[in-house]
Design a protein around this motif. Structure first.
Motif, PDB file in Angstrom:
ATOM      1  N   GLU A 212      10.227  15.556   1.936  1.00 24.02           N
ATOM      2  CA  GLU A 212      10.679  16.508   2.953  1.00 24.02           C
ATOM      3  C   GLU A 212       9.898  16.378   4.262  1.00 24.02           C
ATOM      4  O   GLU A 212      10.188  17.092   5.232  1.00 24.02           O
ATOM      5  CB  GLU A 212      10.539  17.949   2.424  1.00 24.02           C
ATOM      6  CG  GLU A 212      11.327  18.220   1.142  1.00 24.02           C
ATOM      7  CD  GLU A 212      12.813  17.987   1.332  1.00 24.02           C
ATOM      8  OE1 GLU A 212      13.345  18.356   2.404  1.00 24.02           O
ATOM      9  OE2 GLU A 212      13.437  17.417   0.412  1.00 24.02           O
ATOM     10  N   ALA A 213       8.931  15.507   4.300  1.00 25.55           N
ATOM     11  CA  ALA A 213       8.116  15.379   5.513  1.00 25.55           C
ATOM     12  C   ALA A 213       8.923  14.755   6.646  1.00 25.55           C
ATOM     13  O   ALA A 213       9.679  13.805   6.452  1.00 25.55           O
ATOM     14  CB  ALA A 213       6.885  14.521   5.221  1.00 25.55           C
ATOM     15  N   GLU A 214       8.743  15.290   7.842  1.00 24.73           N
ATOM     16  CA  GLU A 214       9.462  14.784   9.018  1.00 24.73           C
ATOM     17  C   GLU A 214       8.714  13.641   9.697  1.00 24.73           C
ATOM     18  O   GLU A 214       9.338  12.774  10.330  1.00 24.73           O
ATOM     19  CB  GLU A 214       9.690  15.920  10.017  1.00 24.73           C
ATOM     20  CG  GLU A 214      10.588  17.030   9.484  1.00 24.73           C
ATOM     21  CD  GLU A 214      10.824  18.119  10.510  1.00 24.73           C
ATOM     22  OE1 GLU A 214      10.619  17.856  11.720  1.00 24.73           O
ATOM     23  OE2 GLU A 214      11.207  19.233  10.103  1.00 24.73           O
ATOM     24  N   GLU A 215       7.394  13.649   9.604  1.00 22.69           N
ATOM     25  CA  GLU A 215       6.587  12.615  10.240  1.00 22.69           C
ATOM     26  C   GLU A 215       5.501  12.152   9.274  1.00 22.69           C
ATOM     27  O   GLU A 215       4.730  12.978   8.760  1.00 22.69           O
ATOM     28  CB  GLU A 215       5.928  13.141  11.520  1.00 22.69           C
ATOM     29  CG  GLU A 215       6.917  13.588  12.593  1.00 22.69           C
ATOM     30  CD  GLU A 215       6.221  14.221  13.792  1.00 22.69           C
ATOM     31  OE1 GLU A 215       6.891  14.416  14.828  1.00 22.69           O
ATOM     32  OE2 GLU A 215       5.014  14.543  13.689  1.00 22.69           O
ATOM     33  N   ILE A 216       5.460  10.848   9.017  1.00 22.82           N
ATOM     34  CA  ILE A 216       4.447  10.289   8.125  1.00 22.82           C
ATOM     35  C   ILE A 216       3.725   9.159   8.853  1.00 22.82           C
ATOM     36  O   ILE A 216       4.342   8.172   9.252  1.00 22.82           O
ATOM     37  CB  ILE A 216       5.068   9.748   6.822  1.00 22.82           C
ATOM     38  CG1 ILE A 216       5.802  10.858   6.072  1.00 22.82           C
ATOM     39  CG2 ILE A 216       3.983   9.134   5.935  1.00 22.82           C
ATOM     40  CD1 ILE A 216       6.539  10.373   4.829  1.00 22.82           C
ATOM     41  N   VAL A 217       2.426   9.333   9.026  1.00 22.19           N
ATOM     42  CA  VAL A 217       1.579   8.298   9.626  1.00 22.19           C
ATOM     43  C   VAL A 217       0.802   7.640   8.499  1.00 22.19           C
ATOM     44  O   VAL A 217       0.170   8.329   7.687  1.00 22.19           O
ATOM     45  CB  VAL A 217       0.622   8.898  10.675  1.00 22.19           C
ATOM     46  CG1 VAL A 217      -0.349   7.832  11.187  1.00 22.19           C
ATOM     47  CG2 VAL A 217       1.411   9.495  11.830  1.00 22.19           C
ATOM     48  N   THR A 218       0.849   6.321   8.414  1.00 24.35           N
ATOM     49  CA  THR A 218       0.205   5.611   7.311  1.00 24.35           C
ATOM     50  C   THR A 218      -0.922   4.716   7.803  1.00 24.35           C
ATOM     51  O   THR A 218      -0.899   4.215   8.933  1.00 24.35           O
ATOM     52  CB  THR A 218       1.228   4.765   6.530  1.00 24.35           C
ATOM     53  OG1 THR A 218       1.879   3.859   7.436  1.00 24.35           O
ATOM     54  CG2 THR A 218       2.272   5.655   5.874  1.00 24.35           C
ATOM     55  N   TYR A 219      -1.891   4.523   6.926  1.00 21.58           N
ATOM     56  CA  TYR A 219      -3.054   3.660   7.198  1.00 21.58           C
ATOM     57  C   TYR A 219      -3.407   2.988   5.890  1.00 21.58           C
ATOM     58  O   TYR A 219      -3.565   3.657   4.856  1.00 21.58           O
ATOM     59  CB  TYR A 219      -4.223   4.500   7.713  1.00 21.58           C
ATOM     60  CG  TYR A 219      -5.537   3.757   7.862  1.00 21.58           C
ATOM     61  CD1 TYR A 219      -5.909   3.195   9.081  1.00 21.58           C
ATOM     62  CD2 TYR A 219      -6.410   3.629   6.785  1.00 21.58           C
ATOM     63  CE1 TYR A 219      -7.123   2.520   9.226  1.00 21.58           C
ATOM     64  CE2 TYR A 219      -7.624   2.959   6.921  1.00 21.58           C
ATOM     65  CZ  TYR A 219      -7.967   2.413   8.139  1.00 21.58           C
ATOM     66  OH  TYR A 219      -9.165   1.740   8.278  1.00 21.58           O
ATOM     67  N   VAL A 220      -3.533   1.659   5.902  1.00 24.64           N
ATOM     68  CA  VAL A 220      -3.823   0.897   4.687  1.00 24.64           C
ATOM     69  C   VAL A 220      -5.010  -0.015   4.933  1.00 24.64           C
ATOM     70  O   VAL A 220      -5.041  -0.772   5.910  1.00 24.64           O
ATOM     71  CB  VAL A 220      -2.605   0.047   4.268  1.00 24.64           C
ATOM     72  CG1 VAL A 220      -2.952  -0.837   3.070  1.00 24.64           C
ATOM     73  CG2 VAL A 220      -1.411   0.927   3.944  1.00 24.64           C
ATOM     74  N   SER A 221      -5.994   0.051   4.053  1.00 23.22           N
ATOM     75  CA  SER A 221      -7.127  -0.863   4.105  1.00 23.22           C
ATOM     76  C   SER A 221      -7.709  -0.955   2.706  1.00 23.22           C
ATOM     77  O   SER A 221      -7.636   0.006   1.931  1.00 23.22           O
ATOM     78  CB  SER A 221      -8.195  -0.364   5.089  1.00 23.22           C
ATOM     79  OG  SER A 221      -9.279  -1.259   5.151  1.00 23.22           O
ATOM     80  N   ARG A 222      -8.265  -2.118   2.371  1.00 24.78           N
ATOM     81  CA  ARG A 222      -8.871  -2.249   1.046  1.00 24.78           C
ATOM     82  C   ARG A 222      -9.952  -1.189   0.850  1.00 24.78           C
ATOM     83  O   ARG A 222     -10.085  -0.609  -0.221  1.00 24.78           O
ATOM     84  CB  ARG A 222      -9.449  -3.653   0.878  1.00 24.78           C
ATOM     85  CG  ARG A 222      -9.978  -3.940  -0.511  1.00 24.78           C
ATOM     86  CD  ARG A 222     -10.165  -5.411  -0.769  1.00 24.78           C
ATOM     87  NE  ARG A 222     -10.972  -6.073   0.243  1.00 24.78           N
ATOM     88  CZ  ARG A 222     -11.789  -7.093  -0.024  1.00 24.78           C
ATOM     89  NH1 ARG A 222     -11.920  -7.524  -1.261  1.00 24.78           N
ATOM     90  NH2 ARG A 222     -12.472  -7.671   0.937  1.00 24.78           N
ATOM     91  N   GLY A 223     -10.744  -0.942   1.901  1.00 29.00           N
ATOM     92  CA  GLY A 223     -11.791   0.077   1.824  1.00 29.00           C
ATOM     93  C   GLY A 223     -11.864   0.866   3.113  1.00 29.00           C
ATOM     94  O   GLY A 223     -11.310   0.474   4.142  1.00 29.00           O
ATOM     95  N   PHE A 224     -12.569   1.979   3.066  1.00 29.35           N
ATOM     96  CA  PHE A 224     -12.711   2.854   4.236  1.00 29.35           C
ATOM     97  C   PHE A 224     -13.903   2.375   5.061  1.00 29.35           C
ATOM     98  O   PHE A 224     -15.002   2.919   4.953  1.00 29.35           O
ATOM     99  CB  PHE A 224     -12.896   4.302   3.791  1.00 29.35           C
ATOM    100  CG  PHE A 224     -11.793   4.795   2.898  1.00 29.35           C
ATOM    101  CD1 PHE A 224     -10.492   4.325   3.032  1.00 29.35           C
ATOM    102  CD2 PHE A 224     -12.050   5.737   1.920  1.00 29.35           C
ATOM    103  CE1 PHE A 224      -9.472   4.781   2.207  1.00 29.35           C
ATOM    104  CE2 PHE A 224     -11.034   6.207   1.094  1.00 29.35           C
ATOM    105  CZ  PHE A 224      -9.754   5.729   1.231  1.00 29.35           C
ATOM    106  N   GLU A 225     -13.673   1.364   5.870  1.00 30.85           N
ATOM    107  CA  GLU A 225     -14.789   0.699   6.520  1.00 30.85           C
ATOM    108  C   GLU A 225     -14.680   0.695   8.038  1.00 30.85           C
ATOM    109  O   GLU A 225     -13.584   0.640   8.604  1.00 30.85           O
ATOM    110  CB  GLU A 225     -14.904  -0.736   6.012  1.00 30.85           C
ATOM    111  CG  GLU A 225     -13.627  -1.526   6.094  1.00 30.85           C
ATOM    112  CD  GLU A 225     -13.627  -2.676   5.093  1.00 30.85           C
ATOM    113  OE1 GLU A 225     -14.633  -2.864   4.386  1.00 30.85           O
ATOM    114  OE2 GLU A 225     -12.612  -3.371   5.017  1.00 30.85           O
ATOM    115  N   PRO A 226     -15.831   0.737   8.703  1.00 35.60           N
ATOM    116  CA  PRO A 226     -15.841   0.678  10.164  1.00 35.60           C
ATOM    117  C   PRO A 226     -15.176  -0.580  10.723  1.00 35.60           C
ATOM    118  O   PRO A 226     -14.591  -0.539  11.802  1.00 35.60           O
ATOM    119  CB  PRO A 226     -17.336   0.718  10.503  1.00 35.60           C
ATOM    120  CG  PRO A 226     -17.960   1.460   9.362  1.00 35.60           C
ATOM    121  CD  PRO A 226     -17.185   1.031   8.153  1.00 35.60           C
TER     122      PRO A 226
END
Length: 404
Positions: A212-226
């Motif tokens: 039901e979400a109208e806006e979905i922003v996605t982010y993909v990375s193997r790890g949460f890294e700088p």
């Protein structure tokens, strides 16, 4: 034909190539690796090599990576000797040079063509470690980084054919070797990574239902890294979510930095982000690792996909998102700029300014026609330059060319 592939993390960049050669049934395809993680490929035999020990405790930190590479190279030669005793002698060897597995194969098989995949060459300035004008390496940093290239230089000398995935990565290598490096990407499965109009995001396994979400922003990375801009992304979505009450953010990856500086082992990114202001847990969703079909659906359902990176290796996820027709907001850094032209097939943002990243995401969210145009152009870019079928043909031509 006897094909030998070398990569410490099976199958690595050779997933498609080794699978294709194995599937034909006309060749013996052997893959030596330090581990398989349970993976298997039809028609591909896998052998395991193990270094006898780790790098010497207390070894000078300039040469720790070099010693690890030597140990890997030795382990590969021992494994090759076992294969030879069993009757397997390669007609061609294709290997990733980054960890040392290719270092000594020419000493065992001097007449067998060795094709090296060169992913990265370290520099103290102008690339991933010290890119921005205000980042000044110390003399110790300069010497340490120069020393990290020791096994790369040996491999550059040893390999008969050298290739690298992008022009940006090629540009990092020394002038005297650069012209010998051909640019050849491993390819993107555009038949698999494709857009679907009106895709809805529902991932039961990770208990995430955003149908039901109208806006979905996605982010993909193997790890949460700088290195992949995770801190900047989190700062950007804090700004974004205040202005977009119907927006949800989905973040794929695990709490670990694979490249560059590490977070505290005890606290990971969580306390680091909490100290900066936390995040809206009702609208920011962390999925952990996704299965392949889940990852595809995520890309297909994304309103906007964000990819950020320091000037480093370009991730597959960026190109896969483009193949899936995502409207991409990327960092205005050299690896991304090689494939994304601002306003043509994506939007570029200042990597170091979260407010600008938020602004570009908002710009895309507010203009459906813009998103659709950029998404179509993004997919066309991948079809023209990175389609798996074309890349595989080029790789096969390269291999057979080396054996002439």
């Amino acid at each position: 034909m006897n094909f030998l592939f070398l990569h410490p993390n099976f199958p690595g960049q050779y997933l498609q190539l080794s699978r294709y050669l194995g599937h034909t049934g006309r060749h013996n395809v052997m893959f030596l690796s330090a581990g398989t993680n349970g993976s298997r490929l039809q028609g591909v035999q896998v052998g395991i090599y193990k270094p006898k020990r780790k790098a010497t405790k207390g070894v000078h930190h300039y040469i720790k990576m070099t010693e690890e590479a030597v140990l890997d190279g030795q382990a590969v030669v021992r494994a090759l000797d076992v294969l030879r005793q069993k009757g397997f002698v390669p007609d061609v060897i294709v290997g990733h040079t980054g960890w040392g597995s290719t270092l000594y194969v020419k000493d065992m098989y001097p007449k067998v063509p060795l094709i090296g995949y060169f992913e990265w060459y370290y520099s103290a300035r102008g690339a991933d470690v010290y890119y921005w004008p205000d980042e000044e390496p110390s003399m110790d940093d300069k010497m340490r980084i120069r020393s990290m290239n020791a096994h790369h230089l040996v491999n550059l000398q040893a390999c008969d054919v050298r290739y690298t995935p992008t022009q940006w990565q090629k540009s990092q290598f020394p002038d005297e070797y650069r012209d010998s490096l051909r640019v050849l990407h491993e390819g993107i499965e555009t038949d698999y990574f494709h857009p679907i109009t009106g895709a809805k995001l529902n991932l039961p396994r990770v208990k995430l239902d955003l149908t039901e979400a109208e806006e979905i922003v996605t982010y993909v990375s193997r790890g949460f890294e700088p290195y992949r801009g995770f801190p900047q992304f989190m700062d950007a979505i804090r700004i974004l979510l205040k202005e977009r009450p119907k927006c949800h953010v989905v973040i794929v990856g695990i709490d670990k930095a694979f490249y560059g500086p590490q977070y505290s082992k005890e606290e990971g990114f969580a306390k680091y982000e909490q100290d900066k202001g936390g995040f809206d847990k009702e609208r920011v969703h962390f999925t952990g690792h996704l299965e392949r079909d889940e990852y595809l659906l995520l890309l297909q359902a994304a309103t906007v996909h964000v990819y950020l990176t320091r000037p480093f290796i370009l991730s597959w996820s960026c190109l896969e998102a483009m193949a899936a027709g995502c409207c991409l907001v990327g960092s205005a850094t050299p690896p991304v700029e090689e494939v994304v032209e601002d306003g043509v097939n994506g939007l570029l943002a200042n990597f170091r300014r979260p407010e600008h990243i938020a602004f570009r995401i908002k710009e895309a969210l507010e203009d459906k026609a813009l998103r659709e145009r950029l998404g179509r152009a993004a997919r066309e870019t991948i079809l023209e330059r990175f389609d798996l079928k074309d890349c595989l043909k080029q790789q096969i031509d390269m291999i057979y060319g080396a054996m002439k």
